[in-house]
Write a protein that holds these residues in place. Sequence first.
Motif, PDB file in Angstrom:
ATOM      1  N   GLU A 105     100.291  -2.757  39.422  1.00  0.00           N
ATOM      2  CA  GLU A 105      99.534  -1.536  39.134  1.00  0.00           C
ATOM      3  C   GLU A 105      98.981  -1.535  37.714  1.00  0.00           C
ATOM      4  OE1 GLU A 105     100.304   3.198  38.427  1.00  0.00           O
ATOM      5  OE2 GLU A 105     101.658   2.147  39.791  1.00  0.00           O
ATOM      6  N   ILE A 106      99.822  -1.873  36.718  1.00  0.00           N
ATOM      7  CA  ILE A 106      99.385  -1.690  35.330  1.00  0.00           C
ATOM      8  C   ILE A 106      98.687  -2.901  34.723  1.00  0.00           C
ATOM      9  CG2 ILE A 106     101.219   0.006  34.939  1.00  0.00           C
ATOM     10  CD1 ILE A 106     102.464  -2.097  32.965  1.00  0.00           C
ATOM     11  N   PHE A 107      98.993  -4.115  35.176  1.00  0.00           N
ATOM     12  CA  PHE A 107      98.404  -5.279  34.512  1.00  0.00           C
ATOM     13  C   PHE A 107      96.879  -5.315  34.627  1.00  0.00           C
ATOM     14  CE2 PHE A 107      97.152  -9.619  33.693  1.00  0.00           C
ATOM     15  CZ  PHE A 107      97.761  -9.820  32.452  1.00  0.00           C
ATOM     16  N   PRO A 108      96.298  -5.041  35.801  1.00  0.00           N
ATOM     17  CA  PRO A 108      94.829  -5.035  35.862  1.00  0.00           C
ATOM     18  C   PRO A 108      94.201  -3.995  34.914  1.00  0.00           C
ATOM     19  CG  PRO A 108      95.750  -5.123  38.065  1.00  0.00           C
ATOM     20  CD  PRO A 108      96.898  -4.865  37.128  1.00  0.00           C
ATOM     21  N   LYS A 109      94.856  -2.853  34.757  1.00  0.00           N
ATOM     22  CA  LYS A 109      94.354  -1.828  33.832  1.00  0.00           C
ATOM     23  C   LYS A 109      94.415  -2.346  32.400  1.00  0.00           C
ATOM     24  CE  LYS A 109      95.885   1.911  36.849  1.00  0.00           C
ATOM     25  NZ  LYS A 109      96.864   2.974  37.055  1.00  0.00           N
ATOM     26  N   HIS A 110      95.519  -3.013  32.067  1.00  0.00           N
ATOM     27  CA  HIS A 110      95.675  -3.576  30.723  1.00  0.00           C
ATOM     28  C   HIS A 110      94.622  -4.668  30.480  1.00  0.00           C
ATOM     29  CE1 HIS A 110      97.746  -4.608  27.030  1.00  0.00           C
ATOM     30  NE2 HIS A 110      97.742  -5.870  27.412  1.00  0.00           N
ATOM     31  N   GLU A 111      94.428  -5.487  31.484  1.00  0.00           N
ATOM     32  CA  GLU A 111      93.432  -6.564  31.390  1.00  0.00           C
ATOM     33  C   GLU A 111      92.026  -5.977  31.183  1.00  0.00           C
ATOM     34  OE1 GLU A 111      93.188 -10.740  33.781  1.00  0.00           O
ATOM     35  OE2 GLU A 111      93.287  -8.929  34.988  1.00  0.00           O
ATOM     36  N   ASN A 112      91.712  -4.893  31.864  1.00  0.00           N
ATOM     37  CA  ASN A 112      90.417  -4.226  31.692  1.00  0.00           C
ATOM     38  C   ASN A 112      90.263  -3.650  30.291  1.00  0.00           C
ATOM     39  OD1 ASN A 112      89.481  -4.809  34.266  1.00  0.00           O
ATOM     40  ND2 ASN A 112      90.235  -2.887  35.123  1.00  0.00           N
ATOM     41  N   MET A 113      91.348  -3.102  29.744  1.00  0.00           N
ATOM     42  CA  MET A 113      91.312  -2.563  28.390  1.00  0.00           C
ATOM     43  C   MET A 113      91.002  -3.683  27.397  1.00  0.00           C
ATOM     44  SD  MET A 113      93.323  -2.321  25.343  1.00  0.00           S
ATOM     45  CE  MET A 113      94.774  -3.048  25.998  1.00  0.00           C
ATOM     46  N   ILE A 114      91.620  -4.846  27.593  1.00  0.00           N
ATOM     47  CA  ILE A 114      91.364  -5.982  26.710  1.00  0.00           C
ATOM     48  C   ILE A 114      89.915  -6.442  26.855  1.00  0.00           C
ATOM     49  CG2 ILE A 114      91.938  -8.423  26.289  1.00  0.00           C
ATOM     50  CD1 ILE A 114      94.865  -7.648  26.982  1.00  0.00           C
ATOM     51  N   GLU A 115      89.411  -6.438  28.072  1.00  0.00           N
ATOM     52  CA  GLU A 115      88.001  -6.813  28.293  1.00  0.00           C
ATOM     53  C   GLU A 115      87.066  -5.832  27.593  1.00  0.00           C
ATOM     54  OE1 GLU A 115      84.558  -8.534  28.998  1.00  0.00           O
ATOM     55  OE2 GLU A 115      86.499  -9.505  29.307  1.00  0.00           O
ATOM     56  N   GLN A 116      87.413  -4.558  27.580  1.00  0.00           N
ATOM     57  CA  GLN A 116      86.587  -3.572  26.868  1.00  0.00           C
ATOM     58  C   GLN A 116      86.524  -3.898  25.380  1.00  0.00           C
ATOM     59  OE1 GLN A 116      88.260   0.276  27.697  1.00  0.00           O
ATOM     60  NE2 GLN A 116      87.509   0.325  29.791  1.00  0.00           N
ATOM     61  N   ILE A 117      87.665  -4.262  24.818  1.00  0.00           N
ATOM     62  CA  ILE A 117      87.714  -4.577  23.385  1.00  0.00           C
ATOM     63  C   ILE A 117      86.884  -5.821  23.083  1.00  0.00           C
ATOM     64  CG2 ILE A 117      89.209  -5.362  21.500  1.00  0.00           C
ATOM     65  CD1 ILE A 117      91.438  -3.596  22.772  1.00  0.00           C
ATOM     66  N   PHE A 118      87.124  -6.883  23.828  1.00  0.00           N
ATOM     67  CA  PHE A 118      86.476  -8.163  23.527  1.00  0.00           C
ATOM     68  C   PHE A 118      85.129  -8.317  24.234  1.00  0.00           C
ATOM     69  CE2 PHE A 118      90.813  -8.840  22.254  1.00  0.00           C
ATOM     70  CZ  PHE A 118      90.653  -9.519  21.049  1.00  0.00           C
ATOM     71  N   GLY A 119      84.760  -7.345  25.052  1.00  0.00           N
ATOM     72  CA  GLY A 119      83.478  -7.385  25.743  1.00  0.00           C
ATOM     73  C   GLY A 119      82.285  -7.296  24.812  1.00  0.00           C
ATOM     74  N   VAL A 120      82.511  -6.863  23.572  1.00  0.00           N
ATOM     75  CA  VAL A 120      81.415  -6.805  22.599  1.00  0.00           C
ATOM     76  C   VAL A 120      80.998  -8.207  22.141  1.00  0.00           C
ATOM     77  CG1 VAL A 120      82.071  -4.502  21.779  1.00  0.00           C
ATOM     78  CG2 VAL A 120      82.933  -6.531  20.585  1.00  0.00           C
ATOM     79  N   LEU A 121      81.832  -9.198  22.463  1.00  0.00           N
ATOM     80  CA  LEU A 121      81.534 -10.586  22.082  1.00  0.00           C
ATOM     81  C   LEU A 121      80.944 -11.341  23.261  1.00  0.00           C
ATOM     82  CD1 LEU A 121      84.886 -11.469  20.239  1.00  0.00           C
ATOM     83  CD2 LEU A 121      82.747 -10.680  19.206  1.00  0.00           C
ATOM     84  N   SER A 122      80.038 -12.259  22.964  1.00  0.00           N
ATOM     85  CA  SER A 122      79.513 -13.138  24.003  1.00  0.00           C
ATOM     86  C   SER A 122      80.579 -14.185  24.329  1.00  0.00           C
ATOM     87  CB  SER A 122      78.246 -13.841  23.505  1.00  0.00           C
ATOM     88  OG  SER A 122      78.572 -14.772  22.473  1.00  0.00           O
ATOM     89  N   GLU A 123      80.378 -14.918  25.413  1.00  0.00           N
ATOM     90  CA  GLU A 123      81.315 -15.984  25.788  1.00  0.00           C
ATOM     91  C   GLU A 123      81.435 -16.998  24.647  1.00  0.00           C
ATOM     92  OE1 GLU A 123      83.233 -16.170  28.701  1.00  0.00           O
ATOM     93  OE2 GLU A 123      82.481 -14.123  28.899  1.00  0.00           O
ATOM     94  N   GLU A 124      80.297 -17.345  24.061  1.00  0.00           N
ATOM     95  CA  GLU A 124      80.295 -18.322  22.958  1.00  0.00           C
ATOM     96  C   GLU A 124      81.050 -17.771  21.746  1.00  0.00           C
ATOM     97  OE1 GLU A 124      80.013 -21.822  21.146  1.00  0.00           O
ATOM     98  OE2 GLU A 124      79.460 -21.441  23.229  1.00  0.00           O
ATOM     99  N   GLU A 125      80.849 -16.504  21.431  1.00  0.00           N
ATOM    100  CA  GLU A 125      81.559 -15.889  20.301  1.00  0.00           C
ATOM    101  C   GLU A 125      83.072 -15.876  20.539  1.00  0.00           C
ATOM    102  OE1 GLU A 125      78.324 -12.728  18.457  1.00  0.00           O
ATOM    103  OE2 GLU A 125      79.346 -12.216  20.339  1.00  0.00           O
ATOM    104  N   LYS A 126      83.474 -15.619  21.778  1.00  0.00           N
ATOM    105  CA  LYS A 126      84.908 -15.649  22.101  1.00  0.00           C
ATOM    106  C   LYS A 126      85.472 -17.051  21.886  1.00  0.00           C
ATOM    107  CE  LYS A 126      84.504 -11.971  25.519  1.00  0.00           C
ATOM    108  NZ  LYS A 126      84.464 -11.640  26.945  1.00  0.00           N
ATOM    109  N   LYS A 127      84.746 -18.074  22.320  1.00  0.00           N
ATOM    110  CA  LYS A 127      85.199 -19.463  22.134  1.00  0.00           C
ATOM    111  C   LYS A 127      85.311 -19.805  20.652  1.00  0.00           C
ATOM    112  CE  LYS A 127      83.314 -21.077  26.525  1.00  0.00           C
ATOM    113  NZ  LYS A 127      82.259 -21.865  27.172  1.00  0.00           N
TER     114      LYS A 127
END
Length: 141
Positions: A105-127
Amino acid sequence: MNNELSLKSYVVFMKAAKSVQERSKRDIESHGINPTEFMVLEVLYHKGKQTIQQIGQKILMTSGSMTYVIDKLENKGLIKRESCPNDRRATHVVITDKGISFMDEIFPKHENMIEQIFGVLSEEEKKVMIALNKKIGCSTD
């Protein structure tokens, strides 16, 4: 060497880390557990049965502190201890069905929260960020 730029890099890095950590902490605590309990559950959820020592190594925690966290999670019915049949000195920790349902129940929500934070970066920026953080981490050993 530009000491001023190094100091500025440090301050920005630490502020960003603190901001991410605080957001993550709020998210985890909204589910009725603390970040350390979440880390233990996450290890067991993704890696399966582990000894207390193995869990401690994965989340960088001493076995004395681990015992307290394990006790709390066991009292909540999210994990259980099992004797190791091959080594009577070792105890395995296993996530229970209740713990699996909780993490389902909670892990997908946590994973989405992390995606929201790091979603401001492009794939290349994350790498690049991953590579730079590894470079910094390896230079401190």
